[in-house]
Design a protein around this motif. Sequence first.
Motif, PDB file in Angstrom:
ATOM      1  N   TYR A 130     -37.443   0.171 -16.799  1.00 54.62           N
ATOM      2  CA  TYR A 130     -36.784  -1.166 -17.035  1.00 54.62           C
ATOM      3  C   TYR A 130     -35.861  -0.798 -15.647  1.00 54.62           C
ATOM      4  N   SER A 131     -35.190  -2.140 -15.714  1.00 57.49           N
ATOM      5  CA  SER A 131     -34.464  -2.341 -14.300  1.00 57.49           C
ATOM      6  C   SER A 131     -33.146  -3.074 -14.983  1.00 57.49           C
ATOM      7  N   PHE A 132     -32.006  -2.575 -14.437  1.00 62.02           N
ATOM      8  CA  PHE A 132     -30.518  -3.483 -14.997  1.00 62.02           C
ATOM      9  C   PHE A 132     -30.036  -3.691 -13.737  1.00 62.02           C
ATOM     10  N   ASP A 133     -29.878  -5.129 -13.511  1.00 61.00           N
ATOM     11  CA  ASP A 133     -29.195  -5.675 -12.354  1.00 61.00           C
ATOM     12  C   ASP A 133     -27.908  -5.977 -12.616  1.00 61.00           C
ATOM     13  N   PHE A 134     -27.010  -5.682 -11.527  1.00 62.71           N
ATOM     14  CA  PHE A 134     -25.557  -6.367 -11.541  1.00 62.71           C
ATOM     15  C   PHE A 134     -25.619  -7.158 -10.318  1.00 62.71           C
ATOM     16  N   THR A 135     -25.057  -8.531 -10.579  1.00 64.91           N
ATOM     17  CA  THR A 135     -25.001  -9.339  -9.356  1.00 64.91           C
ATOM     18  C   THR A 135     -23.779 -10.091  -9.446  1.00 64.91           C
ATOM     19  N   SER A 136     -23.013 -10.092  -7.926  1.00 57.75           N
ATOM     20  CA  SER A 136     -21.758 -10.662  -7.896  1.00 57.75           C
ATOM     21  C   SER A 136     -22.004 -11.457  -6.577  1.00 57.75           C
ATOM     22  N   VAL A 160     -20.092 -10.329  -3.973  1.00 62.36           N
ATOM     23  CA  VAL A 160     -19.915  -9.445  -3.047  1.00 62.36           C
ATOM     24  C   VAL A 160     -21.047  -8.593  -2.964  1.00 62.36           C
ATOM     25  N   THR A 161     -21.772  -8.257  -4.076  1.00 65.26           N
ATOM     26  CA  THR A 161     -22.786  -7.189  -3.820  1.00 65.26           C
ATOM     27  C   THR A 161     -23.742  -7.218  -5.198  1.00 65.26           C
ATOM     28  N   SER A 162     -25.102  -6.558  -4.877  1.00 65.64           N
ATOM     29  CA  SER A 162     -26.014  -6.607  -5.883  1.00 65.64           C
ATOM     30  C   SER A 162     -26.328  -5.166  -6.155  1.00 65.64           C
ATOM     31  N   TYR A 163     -26.967  -4.898  -7.324  1.00 63.26           N
ATOM     32  CA  TYR A 163     -26.951  -3.271  -7.390  1.00 63.26           C
ATOM     33  C   TYR A 163     -27.966  -3.520  -8.706  1.00 63.26           C
ATOM     34  N   THR A 164     -28.963  -2.553  -8.546  1.00 60.32           N
ATOM     35  CA  THR A 164     -29.996  -2.392  -9.509  1.00 60.32           C
ATOM     36  C   THR A 164     -30.460  -1.193 -10.029  1.00 60.32           C
ATOM     37  N   ILE A 165     -30.504  -0.759 -11.174  1.00 61.27           N
ATOM     38  CA  ILE A 165     -30.599   0.600 -11.704  1.00 61.27           C
ATOM     39  C   ILE A 165     -32.268   0.450 -12.222  1.00 61.27           C
ATOM     40  N   THR A 166     -33.180   1.341 -11.882  1.00 60.48           N
ATOM     41  CA  THR A 166     -34.262   1.364 -12.477  1.00 60.48           C
ATOM     42  C   THR A 166     -34.802   2.780 -13.068  1.00 60.48           C
TER      43      THR A 166
END
Length: 137
Positions: free
Chosen positions: A51-57, A59-65
């Motif tokens: 699974y991947s959990f995405d945080f997007t704003s 200013v930044t993007s961040y993904t946890i797989t």
Amino acid sequence: MDEFLELKYVLVESENFDDYLTFIGIGYFARKVAINLKPVQSLRKNHDGTYSFDFTSSVTSYTITFTPGVEFEEVKPDGVKAKSIITFEGNKMIHIQGEQNGTTSEHVREFYEDQLIVTTTANGFDKTAIRKYQRIY
């Protein structure tokens, strides 16, 4: 969790999040940027079963797989490394982060069709941070 895959949720309300960021050692400027963002979060399932959990704003993007139930090394947006594990229980995604300094944080994400509620606690932190997200249609 399949019914919540690919849904997008945007932050609409936050309580005690600045206090939590202070507790884990985030500096003043970075905290002010973080608390003023309106990030979008979403969960997806990859072809390999992870699974991947995405945080997007803005200013930044961040993904946890991750693979549910399997510990992994996570580099958090602030650059701090943590040993993390994510599990699913019904509509909840439970994310535990253990930092090298001994701090353990738990982020419980409760998914609903129209909203996502994130409850954050940490050992030694005497409050609970709650962030509410509304689904983007």
